[in-house]
Design a protein around this motif. Structure first.
Motif, PDB file in Angstrom:
ATOM      1  N   ASP A   1      -7.131   7.052  15.590  1.00  0.00           N
ATOM      2  CA  ASP A   1      -6.732   5.958  16.480  1.00  0.00           C
ATOM      3  C   ASP A   1      -6.241   4.758  15.681  1.00  0.00           C
ATOM      4  N   VAL A   2      -5.030   4.871  15.154  1.00  0.00           N
ATOM      5  CA  VAL A   2      -4.472   3.785  14.352  1.00  0.00           C
ATOM      6  C   VAL A   2      -2.953   3.945  14.307  1.00  0.00           C
ATOM      7  N   GLN A   3      -2.262   2.812  14.167  1.00  0.00           N
ATOM      8  CA  GLN A   3      -0.833   2.802  13.922  1.00  0.00           C
ATOM      9  C   GLN A   3      -0.614   2.042  12.619  1.00  0.00           C
ATOM     10  N   ILE A   4       0.166   2.636  11.715  1.00  0.00           N
ATOM     11  CA  ILE A   4       0.312   2.085  10.366  1.00  0.00           C
ATOM     12  C   ILE A   4       1.511   1.145  10.299  1.00  0.00           C
ATOM     13  N   SER A   5       1.285  -0.048   9.723  1.00  0.00           N
ATOM     14  CA  SER A   5       2.374  -1.008   9.513  1.00  0.00           C
ATOM     15  C   SER A   5       3.027  -0.808   8.159  1.00  0.00           C
ATOM     16  N   TYR A   6       2.217  -0.726   7.106  1.00  0.00           N
ATOM     17  CA  TYR A   6       2.807  -0.436   5.803  1.00  0.00           C
ATOM     18  C   TYR A   6       1.796   0.216   4.887  1.00  0.00           C
TER      19      TYR A   6
ATOM     20  N   ILE B   1      -3.756   1.512  -3.819  1.00  0.00           N
ATOM     21  CA  ILE B   1      -2.981   1.762  -2.609  1.00  0.00           C
ATOM     22  C   ILE B   1      -3.471   0.798  -1.536  1.00  0.00           C
ATOM     23  N   VAL B   2      -2.523   0.089  -0.910  1.00  0.00           N
ATOM     24  CA  VAL B   2      -2.842  -0.891   0.121  1.00  0.00           C
ATOM     25  C   VAL B   2      -2.370  -0.353   1.468  1.00  0.00           C
ATOM     26  N   ILE B   3      -3.239  -0.427   2.482  1.00  0.00           N
ATOM     27  CA  ILE B   3      -2.935   0.086   3.818  1.00  0.00           C
ATOM     28  C   ILE B   3      -3.217  -1.010   4.833  1.00  0.00           C
ATOM     29  N   ARG B   4      -2.273  -1.194   5.756  1.00  0.00           N
ATOM     30  CA  ARG B   4      -2.487  -2.118   6.853  1.00  0.00           C
ATOM     31  C   ARG B   4      -1.942  -1.495   8.138  1.00  0.00           C
ATOM     32  N   GLY B   5      -2.616  -1.734   9.270  1.00  0.00           N
ATOM     33  CA  GLY B   5      -2.158  -1.161  10.531  1.00  0.00           C
ATOM     34  C   GLY B   5      -2.809  -1.820  11.719  1.00  0.00           C
TER      35      GLY B   5
ATOM     36  N   ILE C   1       5.107   0.733  -5.103  1.00  0.00           N
ATOM     37  CA  ILE C   1       6.149   1.195  -4.203  1.00  0.00           C
ATOM     38  C   ILE C   1       5.640   1.008  -2.791  1.00  0.00           C
ATOM     39  N   SER C   2       6.456   0.447  -1.904  1.00  0.00           N
ATOM     40  CA  SER C   2       6.037   0.211  -0.526  1.00  0.00           C
ATOM     41  C   SER C   2       6.733   1.186   0.410  1.00  0.00           C
ATOM     42  N   GLN C   3       5.982   1.729   1.354  1.00  0.00           N
ATOM     43  CA  GLN C   3       6.554   2.525   2.425  1.00  0.00           C
ATOM     44  C   GLN C   3       6.209   1.831   3.730  1.00  0.00           C
ATOM     45  N   PHE C   4       7.238   1.400   4.462  1.00  0.00           N
ATOM     46  CA  PHE C   4       7.035   0.663   5.689  1.00  0.00           C
ATOM     47  C   PHE C   4       7.198   1.654   6.832  1.00  0.00           C
ATOM     48  N   VAL C   5       6.092   2.045   7.429  1.00  0.00           N
ATOM     49  CA  VAL C   5       6.034   3.223   8.268  1.00  0.00           C
ATOM     50  C   VAL C   5       6.377   2.900   9.722  1.00  0.00           C
ATOM     51  N   PHE C   6       5.667   1.964  10.341  1.00  0.00           N
ATOM     52  CA  PHE C   6       5.907   1.546  11.711  1.00  0.00           C
ATOM     53  C   PHE C   6       5.991   2.741  12.662  1.00  0.00           C
TER      54      PHE C   6
ATOM     55  N   ASN D   1      11.468  -3.912  10.730  1.00  0.00           N
ATOM     56  CA  ASN D   1      10.982  -2.743  11.461  1.00  0.00           C
ATOM     57  C   ASN D   1      11.192  -1.455  10.671  1.00  0.00           C
ATOM     58  N   GLY D   2      10.938  -1.551   9.373  1.00  0.00           N
ATOM     59  CA  GLY D   2      10.972  -0.376   8.516  1.00  0.00           C
ATOM     60  C   GLY D   2      12.337   0.032   8.032  1.00  0.00           C
ATOM     61  N   ILE D   3      13.392  -0.704   8.411  1.00  0.00           N
ATOM     62  CA  ILE D   3      14.761  -0.326   8.063  1.00  0.00           C
ATOM     63  C   ILE D   3      15.338  -1.348   7.072  1.00  0.00           C
ATOM     64  N   ASP D   4      15.970  -0.841   6.007  1.00  0.00           N
ATOM     65  CA  ASP D   4      16.635  -1.732   5.057  1.00  0.00           C
ATOM     66  C   ASP D   4      17.712  -2.529   5.776  1.00  0.00           C
ATOM     67  N   PHE D   5      17.728  -3.861   5.574  1.00  0.00           N
ATOM     68  CA  PHE D   5      18.723  -4.689   6.243  1.00  0.00           C
ATOM     69  C   PHE D   5      19.729  -5.272   5.264  1.00  0.00           C
TER      70      PHE D   5
END
Length: 301
Positions: free
Chosen positions: A293-298, A174-178, A150-155, A105-109
């Motif tokens: 109208d979109v929510q970004i996953s990464y 640049i790759v976008i998914r949402g 470089i990946s940015q996991f936005v959520f 969920n976007g947080i380093d574990f």
């Protein structure tokens, strides 16, 4: 599309530095444990290079390990739980030279150090109390043959605005998914020059109209629109995402590649259209903005 559990599938081409594995799923309310394995073959008896095992047992924890020749190694136990019962999750495994970086969920574990060379990994195995909707493999740079990105996991919901590290340059992808909700009208993806706020490349999928408008805005003035396209992957209702987000639609993975003369846009690996540069010094393009109208996953630079 939901994946049947237990799941066992190949990783075509294997792993290398910069590869990311994106997993989207749901944790049931009555969970005991589940696991995700990176295996050195395509059978359940293969060596396990990464064993990721969340355990809900009253002392919630996640166990990491490896298994070689049928023998388990020493466990790494992380006594915190990144998952919640009954809730949706998005997880990414990033392959580095040092090990496997885990984000939930976007947080380093946690980062699990390599014990078995990444080059030996050939498959992915998932089993236990979990529902999986999406499994996606992203190569270095998000594009075959591309450099490590470089990946940015936005959520989080848009508007999204961030600098592009290092700006745009030839072969940068640049790759976008949402996720797009039912009833969505439109969204926009803008590549800007931050110092002037000029929009070098404006992409505007208009979902209800079934078109994707491309343009630029330089010096406060919009240029000539481009609309011609053989297919529209953003049309409302294209693909149902069976998950906790049942009211959402899945956006195909989109790759935007910068060339010397143009931007090339791909969806799920298929070439969609080209947009010739109108801002000639494309290395000055250093900001990405997403609205609508979109929510970004990464986002993978």
């Amino acid at each position: 599309m939901a994946q049947n559990i237990p799941y066992l599938g190949p990783i075509n081409g294997g792993l290398r530095e910069g590869t990311s594995i994106y997993i989207q799923g749901t944790i049931p309310k009555h969970i005991t444990r589940f696991f995700i394995n990176l295996i050195c073959g395509e059978s359940e008896s293969s060596d396990i290079a990464l064993h990721f095992n969340p355990r809900f047992d009253g002392w919630d924890k996640v166990v990491f390990n490896t298994c070689q020749n049928g023998s388990w190694g020493s466990e790494d136990k992380i006594h915190k739980m990144p998952f919640r019962k009954g809730e949706h999750f998005e997880m990414v495994i990033i392959v580095t030279l040092q090990g496997y970086e885990i984000k939930v969920n976007g947080i380093d574990f946690h980062t699990f150090q390599h014990r078995i060379p990444m080059e030996q990994v050939r498959g992915l195995q998932i089993a236990g109390d979990v529902s999986i909707q999406t499994i996606n493999f992203i190569g270095p740079g998000g594009y075959p043959g591309g450099d490590m990105g470089i990946s940015q996991f936005v959520f989080k919901p848009v508007p999204y605005s961030n600098n592009i590290p290092g700006g745009m340059f030839p072969k940068r992808t640049i790759v976008i998914r949402g996720m797009v909700p039912y009833g969505a009208d439109r969204l926009s993806i803008n590549f800007l020059v931050s110092r002037s706020r000029d929009i070098a490349f404006h992409m505007n999928p208009r979902l209800r109209e079934g078109i994707v408008v491309r343009n630029s805005m330089i010096g406060g003035n919009w240029g000539q629109e481009e609309r011609e396209m053989s297919m529209n992957p953003f049309m409302e209702g294209q693909q149902l995402c069976v998950s906790a987000f049942k009211s959402f639609l899945s956006v195909p993975q989109m790759s935007i590649r910068c060339g010397n003369q143009r931007f090339k846009v791909f969806v799920n690996g298929q070439h969609l259209f080209d947009f010739f540069h109108r801002w000639q010094s494309f290395n000055e393009i250093d900001m990405l903005e997403i609205e609508g109208d979109v929510q970004i996953s990464y986002i993978h630079f």
